[in-house]
Design a protein around this motif. Structure first.
Motif, PDB file in Angstrom:
ATOM      1  N   UNK A   1     -13.289 -33.639  -5.263  1.00 45.44           N
ATOM      2  CA  UNK A   1     -14.557 -32.929  -5.359  1.00 45.44           C
ATOM      3  C   UNK A   1     -15.678 -33.954  -5.498  1.00 45.44           C
ATOM      4  N   UNK A   2     -16.909 -33.497  -5.325  1.00 42.63           N
ATOM      5  CA  UNK A   2     -18.043 -34.404  -5.487  1.00 42.63           C
ATOM      6  C   UNK A   2     -18.063 -34.987  -6.895  1.00 42.63           C
ATOM      7  N   UNK A   3     -17.807 -34.129  -7.878  1.00 47.96           N
ATOM      8  CA  UNK A   3     -17.836 -34.608  -9.265  1.00 47.96           C
ATOM      9  C   UNK A   3     -16.725 -35.624  -9.524  1.00 47.96           C
ATOM     10  N   UNK A   4     -15.589 -35.457  -8.883  1.00 53.20           N
ATOM     11  CA  UNK A   4     -14.525 -36.455  -9.013  1.00 53.20           C
ATOM     12  C   UNK A   4     -14.939 -37.768  -8.352  1.00 53.20           C
ATOM     13  N   UNK A   5     -15.664 -37.674  -7.257  1.00 55.46           N
ATOM     14  CA  UNK A   5     -16.173 -38.895  -6.606  1.00 55.46           C
ATOM     15  C   UNK A   5     -17.145 -39.639  -7.514  1.00 55.46           C
ATOM     16  N   UNK A   6     -17.915 -38.887  -8.310  1.00 52.38           N
ATOM     17  CA  UNK A   6     -18.915 -39.506  -9.169  1.00 52.38           C
ATOM     18  C   UNK A   6     -18.310 -40.119 -10.436  1.00 52.38           C
ATOM     19  N   UNK A   7     -17.062 -39.768 -10.730  1.00 53.38           N
ATOM     20  CA  UNK A   7     -16.434 -40.208 -11.977  1.00 53.38           C
ATOM     21  C   UNK A   7     -16.256 -41.730 -11.987  1.00 53.38           C
ATOM     22  N   UNK A   8     -16.694 -42.350 -13.076  1.00 50.39           N
ATOM     23  CA  UNK A   8     -16.540 -43.795 -13.233  1.00 50.39           C
ATOM     24  C   UNK A   8     -17.515 -44.621 -12.422  1.00 50.39           C
ATOM     25  N   UNK A   9     -18.428 -43.974 -11.704  1.00 55.41           N
ATOM     26  CA  UNK A   9     -19.368 -44.694 -10.839  1.00 55.41           C
ATOM     27  C   UNK A   9     -20.658 -44.981 -11.591  1.00 55.41           C
ATOM     28  N   UNK A  58      13.653 -11.979  -4.178  1.00 55.57           N
ATOM     29  CA  UNK A  58      13.219 -12.886  -5.249  1.00 55.57           C
ATOM     30  C   UNK A  58      11.959 -13.665  -4.875  1.00 55.57           C
ATOM     31  N   UNK A  59      11.033 -12.960  -4.268  1.00 46.93           N
ATOM     32  CA  UNK A  59       9.800 -13.613  -3.804  1.00 46.93           C
ATOM     33  C   UNK A  59       8.865 -13.902  -4.981  1.00 46.93           C
ATOM     34  N   UNK A  60       8.294 -15.082  -4.964  1.00 42.97           N
ATOM     35  CA  UNK A  60       7.354 -15.490  -6.009  1.00 42.97           C
ATOM     36  C   UNK A  60       5.942 -15.585  -5.434  1.00 42.97           C
ATOM     37  N   UNK A  61       5.049 -14.741  -5.941  1.00 40.34           N
ATOM     38  CA  UNK A  61       3.642 -14.790  -5.518  1.00 40.34           C
ATOM     39  C   UNK A  61       2.863 -15.621  -6.536  1.00 40.34           C
ATOM     40  N   UNK A  62       2.283 -16.711  -6.068  1.00 40.86           N
ATOM     41  CA  UNK A  62       1.521 -17.620  -6.941  1.00 40.86           C
ATOM     42  C   UNK A  62       0.039 -17.341  -6.726  1.00 40.86           C
ATOM     43  N   UNK A  63      -0.616 -16.829  -7.764  1.00 44.18           N
ATOM     44  CA  UNK A  63      -2.043 -16.494  -7.679  1.00 44.18           C
ATOM     45  C   UNK A  63      -2.872 -17.614  -8.304  1.00 44.18           C
ATOM     46  N   UNK A  64      -3.711 -18.201  -7.508  1.00 41.67           N
ATOM     47  CA  UNK A  64      -4.545 -19.311  -7.972  1.00 41.67           C
ATOM     48  C   UNK A  64      -5.739 -18.757  -8.749  1.00 41.67           C
ATOM     49  N   UNK A  65      -5.901 -19.216  -9.956  1.00 36.56           N
ATOM     50  CA  UNK A  65      -6.955 -18.698 -10.843  1.00 36.56           C
ATOM     51  C   UNK A  65      -8.180 -19.616 -10.765  1.00 36.56           C
ATOM     52  N   UNK A  66      -9.324 -19.086 -10.380  1.00 35.67           N
ATOM     53  CA  UNK A  66     -10.539 -19.909 -10.283  1.00 35.67           C
ATOM     54  C   UNK A  66     -11.249 -19.968 -11.631  1.00 35.67           C
ATOM     55  N   UNK A  67     -12.194 -20.879 -11.785  1.00 37.05           N
ATOM     56  CA  UNK A  67     -13.074 -20.774 -12.944  1.00 37.05           C
ATOM     57  C   UNK A  67     -13.865 -19.477 -12.838  1.00 37.05           C
ATOM     58  N   UNK A  68     -14.051 -18.792 -13.940  1.00 33.32           N
ATOM     59  CA  UNK A  68     -14.767 -17.521 -13.861  1.00 33.32           C
ATOM     60  C   UNK A  68     -15.943 -17.415 -14.829  1.00 33.32           C
ATOM     61  N   UNK A  79     -15.523 -26.583  -6.713  1.00 34.08           N
ATOM     62  CA  UNK A  79     -14.161 -26.279  -7.145  1.00 34.08           C
ATOM     63  C   UNK A  79     -13.301 -25.707  -6.023  1.00 34.08           C
ATOM     64  N   UNK A  80     -13.944 -25.209  -4.963  1.00 31.13           N
ATOM     65  CA  UNK A  80     -13.179 -24.695  -3.824  1.00 31.13           C
ATOM     66  C   UNK A  80     -12.278 -25.786  -3.240  1.00 31.13           C
ATOM     67  N   UNK A  81     -12.725 -27.041  -3.337  1.00 28.06           N
ATOM     68  CA  UNK A  81     -11.908 -28.147  -2.822  1.00 28.06           C
ATOM     69  C   UNK A  81     -10.585 -28.226  -3.575  1.00 28.06           C
ATOM     70  N   UNK A  82     -10.633 -28.020  -4.892  1.00 25.72           N
ATOM     71  CA  UNK A  82      -9.408 -28.065  -5.690  1.00 25.72           C
ATOM     72  C   UNK A  82      -8.432 -26.977  -5.249  1.00 25.72           C
ATOM     73  N   UNK A  83      -8.965 -25.807  -4.923  1.00 21.23           N
ATOM     74  CA  UNK A  83      -8.111 -24.712  -4.474  1.00 21.23           C
ATOM     75  C   UNK A  83      -7.560 -24.987  -3.079  1.00 21.23           C
ATOM     76  N   UNK A  89     -15.913 -29.919 -16.696  1.00 21.36           N
ATOM     77  CA  UNK A  89     -16.980 -29.245 -15.942  1.00 21.36           C
ATOM     78  C   UNK A  89     -16.423 -28.313 -14.879  1.00 21.36           C
ATOM     79  N   UNK A  90     -15.200 -28.586 -14.397  1.00 22.64           N
ATOM     80  CA  UNK A  90     -14.595 -27.742 -13.366  1.00 22.64           C
ATOM     81  C   UNK A  90     -14.065 -26.421 -13.922  1.00 22.64           C
TER      82      UNK A  90
END
Length: 509
Positions: free
Chosen positions: A156-164, A32-42, A141-145, A183-184
């Motif tokens: 991410x850098x963009x998250x750091x910039x949010x609200x600044x 009952x193995x579950x393989x979770x595939x992370x989907x990137x922005x494409x 976006x690699x940071x999110x993954x 944007x991500x």
């Protein structure tokens, strides 16, 4: 992260066609193995960087002409005016894409290589590190993954910039969490459009159109929208605007971010013609009128940086024994640029080398046609999604106006008195007795604040900051104590934020 041993997490792997897949190991059904595939922005939104004058590598049929390398730059320090004019000829030079590239393979197969994206045509000293950092900030976006595989969650850098908020900028320029998250959902391959900065910017704009078409074709099937985003530096902003607003290119552009663009032209272009360039750059490109004027007079691109009619009157002042003059009164082209008799005229026919009569005629045609038409036709025109930053520091002394100030040595004045007592007149050349003085007004060291137009319904965001002209896209801030982040310049943060704002037009995939 779930510690369940019956689960495995898998990153996407990109193939040569920019598509992703996963490498999975088959498991017995009873596990009952579950393989979770992370989907990137494409889906892709291409970003194209357009450099300023002297920002692209050039070559001729023989060798390198303008490139940040020891062999290329060494030849300039001792080059004669004749050799400079010969080598820097817009008719014989082309873009050289063999330059150095920082971290060429770091993007993997997600995008074409950085060399295929034109980075080799960038003048490395000005843009090498900046391009690398911009590409990282636009594709963090690699940071999110990676966060799926570690306990400590990073932003991410963009998250750091949010609200600044940078300085006292309007609240609407600040990023929201919704905008950042949107944007991500996209990828932003950064391309570099190298062009021959000696030729007319109108010619470069035509080539930009062809380059944009090629870039869009490279991502066929992957595009989020059939448009690109343009990031420009200095004169590159004029190239981009001409293509967009005067060549029907607007439909191919999602938005533009301009850095230190000489919107109305700059008196510094006049100063270069009359006295050469200053500092280390002057040692290379030419630190006197004798070295630089023959090059600039044959090159429409640099001449199109001259102040146009919209800059206004009185930016050239003449002080001496006679009445003080402020020029132009009305028309800078007739009063200054095409003036053939006044000593403070833009161009010295005797310095043009070769057949000076034909060179002068060619110069006159250049000013009347490609230069004047380009400057005046572009005035006040912007893409509907325009964002810009400019230098506004008093520390970067700039030329809002220039003054020819009479400075006659005491010994010469004494000689004049002796000649006058003897009933004679000692004739002096005004160019030898006047010094061209910069106004020392706020700006970026080249473009003064007075050359920037910030008011237009099409300009959505503006940042006045402390940058010098050549290093406008430098990674580190000029003054860490006054910047939002100690590791990033406010200009770079503003640029990335502006891209995020522009992308809000694109529906989520």
């Amino acid at each position: 992260m779930d510690d369940n041993k019956n689960q495995s997490w898998h990153r996407p792997i990109w193939d040569d066609n920019g598509q992703f897949y996963y490498e999975l190991i088959s498991q017995p059904k009873e596990n009952n193995h579950l393989a979770i595939c992370l989907v990137p922005p494409e889906k892709v939104i291409p970003v194209i960087f357009i450099p300023g004058v002297m920002g692209s590598n050039l070559k001729n049929q023989q060798s390198e002409v303008w490139q940040f390398s020891a062999s290329s730059l060494k030849k300039w320090t001792l080059a004669s005016p004749d050799k400079r004019k010969f080598l820097l000829d817009p008719k014989t030079t082309t873009v050289d894409d063999r330059g150095a590239i920082l971290n060429d393979s770091v993007d993997g197969k997600k995008f074409p290589s950085r060399r295929d994206r034109g980075w080799g045509s960038a003048f490395y000293k000005s843009y090498g590190e900046a391009l690398d950092r911009l590409q990282y900030l636009l594709n963090d976006d690699e940071i999110l993954m990676d966060n799926y595989f570690r306990e400590a969650q990073l932003q991410t850098a963009r998250q750091r910039f949010t609200g600044v908020r940078i300085g006292d900028e309007p609240a609407e320029q600040v990023l929201t969490e919704v905008e950042t998250a949107h944007s991500h959902r996209f990828l932003y391959p950064l391309h570099f459009f190298g062009y021959n900065w000696l030729q007319s910017n109108a010619d470069s704009a035509m080539l930009l159109g062809a380059y944009i078409s090629k870039v869009l074709g490279d991502y066929h099937g992957r595009l989020a929208v059939n448009k690109v985003i343009l990031i420009t530096h200095s004169m590159g902003g004029l190239v981009a605007r001409h293509y967009s607003e005067n060549m029907n290119g607007q439909e191919n552009i999602l938005g533009m971010v301009h850095g230190v663009m000489p919107d109305l032209g700059s008196p510094a272009a006049y100063r270069r013609m009359k006295t050469g360039e200053r500092g280390v750059t002057g040692m290379i490109i030419g630190d006197s009128a004798e070295k630089l004027m023959p090059v600039l007079a044959q090159s429409s691109g640099p001449l199109q940086l001259l102040p146009g009619s919209a800059y206004g009157p009185g930016w050239l002042k003449i002080e001496g024994n006679g009445p003080r003059q402020s020029l132009p009164v009305d028309d800078p082209y007739e009063e200054i640029y095409l003036n053939k008799t006044a000593w403070w005229r833009l161009c010295e026919q005797d310095l043009l080398l070769g057949n000076t009569n034909s060179e002068w005629e060619a110069f006159v045609y250049r000013i009347k046609k490609p230069v004047k038409e380009f400057i005046e036709k572009l005035d006040g025109k912007y893409h509907p999604q325009t964002w810009l930053f400019y230098g506004a520091s008093a520390d970067n002394k700039s030329d809002a106006f220039l003054t020819w100030k009479e400075k006659i040595p005491l010994r010469v004045k004494e000689a004049q008195r002796v000649w006058k007592d003897a009933g004679k007149h000692l004739e002096l050349s005004p160019l030898r007795t006047h010094e061209l003085i910069s106004a020392g007004t706020p700006g970026d060291g080249t473009v003064p604040v007075s050359a920037i137009r910030t008011s237009s319904p099409r300009i959505h965001g503006v940042l006045a900051t402390n940058v010098d002209h050549e290093g406008a896209y430098a990674v580190a801030p000029v003054d860490r104590s006054r910047s939002v982040y100690s590791d990033l310049s406010d200009a770079l943060v503003f640029t990335v934020r502006s891209v995020v704002k522009i992308v809000q037009q694109v529906p989520a995939p």
